[in-house]
Design an enzyme around this catalytic site. Structure first.
Site, PDB file in Angstrom:
ATOM      1  N   HIS A  93      -6.271 -10.846   5.267  1.00 56.69           N
ATOM      2  CA  HIS A  93      -6.624  -9.415   5.226  1.00 56.69           C
ATOM      3  C   HIS A  93      -5.669  -8.687   4.280  1.00 56.69           C
ATOM      4  O   HIS A  93      -4.464  -8.987   4.243  1.00 56.69           O
ATOM      5  CB  HIS A  93      -6.549  -8.815   6.635  1.00 56.69           C
ATOM      6  CG  HIS A  93      -7.191  -7.470   6.711  1.00 56.69           C
ATOM      7  ND1 HIS A  93      -6.594  -6.341   6.199  1.00 56.69           N
ATOM      8  CD2 HIS A  93      -8.405  -7.085   7.181  1.00 56.69           C
ATOM      9  CE1 HIS A  93      -7.403  -5.300   6.378  1.00 56.69           C
ATOM     10  NE2 HIS A  93      -8.517  -5.725   6.963  1.00 56.69           N
ATOM     11  N   GLU A 161     -13.746  -7.257   1.109  1.00 59.68           N
ATOM     12  CA  GLU A 161     -13.283  -5.926   1.508  1.00 59.68           C
ATOM     13  C   GLU A 161     -12.529  -5.290   0.339  1.00 59.68           C
ATOM     14  O   GLU A 161     -11.318  -5.542   0.172  1.00 59.68           O
ATOM     15  CB  GLU A 161     -12.337  -6.025   2.705  1.00 59.68           C
ATOM     16  CG  GLU A 161     -12.967  -6.560   3.965  1.00 59.68           C
ATOM     17  CD  GLU A 161     -12.203  -6.120   5.211  1.00 59.68           C
ATOM     18  OE1 GLU A 161     -12.791  -5.449   6.048  1.00 59.68           O
ATOM     19  OE2 GLU A 161     -11.008  -6.438   5.318  1.00 59.68           O
TER      20      GLU A 161
END
Ligand code: 13P
Length: 242
Positions: A93, A161
């Site tokens: 992430h 993302e």
């Protein structure tokens, strides 16, 4: 796959009510996993509750640690995650890449570790705003994806993302998402020799108001949701629209 990433939010009480509400209100489709990634301190409780109420929700961890067999204070390894019946783990992430200095080498170890324990990695990639503005998104993503070379692919999901879309309220538009997801799928198939077609989910300011538009693209295989996943009603509605 529709994934709730709670990041560093919530309490035991909120985990309890979220899991009960979502489990009772989603119209579960066996081909679309519904994944809950609470903070690691709530994995054990979540796992027990999922079992107790026979919830269709699958458990995901927000991270996994790899230390090359040296001591690591505060670390959680794949064996421990398996103890909690964790099926998925977020790896790479952007917040962890930035604040915990995760590099390609450590991410590759983590993915391998997860796969050995049969935990499916959700590998997060995405470009910062300046890279997008310079038109260098594909090169940037290529350098992040390359670590998947030689990996057993059918258990890996890619989460795209864009960093500039995370928590900003400014999601990427459908055309841009389609372009990037097509690139990721092609790259995995042609350059990384993935045997299976890879699933690519989108994350970054997904809300109830934009989820249908994003999901209407055939290149989008699901969503990774931060802020909007905290409210069980909103999250259940998004899942049911998928
Ligand atoms: P937001 O949905 O809050 O933008 O967060 C996206 C994200 O980082 C999920 O992993």
């Amino acid at each position: 796959m529709i994934v709730a990433n709670w990041k560093m939010n919530g309490s035991k009480e909120e985990v309890d009510s979220w899991l009960r509400f979502v489990s009772a209100n989603i119209l579960i489709n066996k081909t679309i996993p519904c994944v809950f990634c609470p903070p690691s301190c709530y994995l054990d409780y979540s796992s027990s509750l999922i079992k107790k109420i026979s919830s269709p929700v699958k458990l995901g961890a927000q991270n996994i640690n790899h230390s090359n067999n040296s001591a690591l204070t505060g670390g959680i390894n794949s064996h421990m995650l398996k103890d909690f019946l964790t099926d998925y783990v977020l790896i790479g992430h952007s917040e962890q890449r930035e604040y915990l200095n995760e590099d390609n080498e450590s991410l590759q170890y983590k993915i391998k570790d997860a796969l050995i324990k049969n935990i499916s990695p959700i590998f997060c990639i995405g470009e910062p705003k300046n890279i997008k503005d310079q038109g260098n998104t594909q090169d940037y993503l290529r350098s992040q994806l390359e670590i998947l070379n030689t990996m057993d692919s059918d258990q890996i999901t890619i989460a795209y993302e864009p960093i500039w879309a995370i928590g900003t309220g400014e999601n990427a538009d459908k055309i841009y998402i389609e372009e990037v997801h097509s690139f990721i799928k092609e790259f995995c198939c042609q350059e990384l020799n993935f045997k299976e077609k890879v699933s690519v989910v989108y994350g970054g300011s997904v809300k109830l108001s934009n989820c249908e538009e994003i999901l209407s693209s055939s290149k989008v295989d699901g969503l990774l949701i931060g802020g909007a996943s905290l409210d069980p009603e909103t999250f259940a509605k998004i899942y049911n629209l998928s």
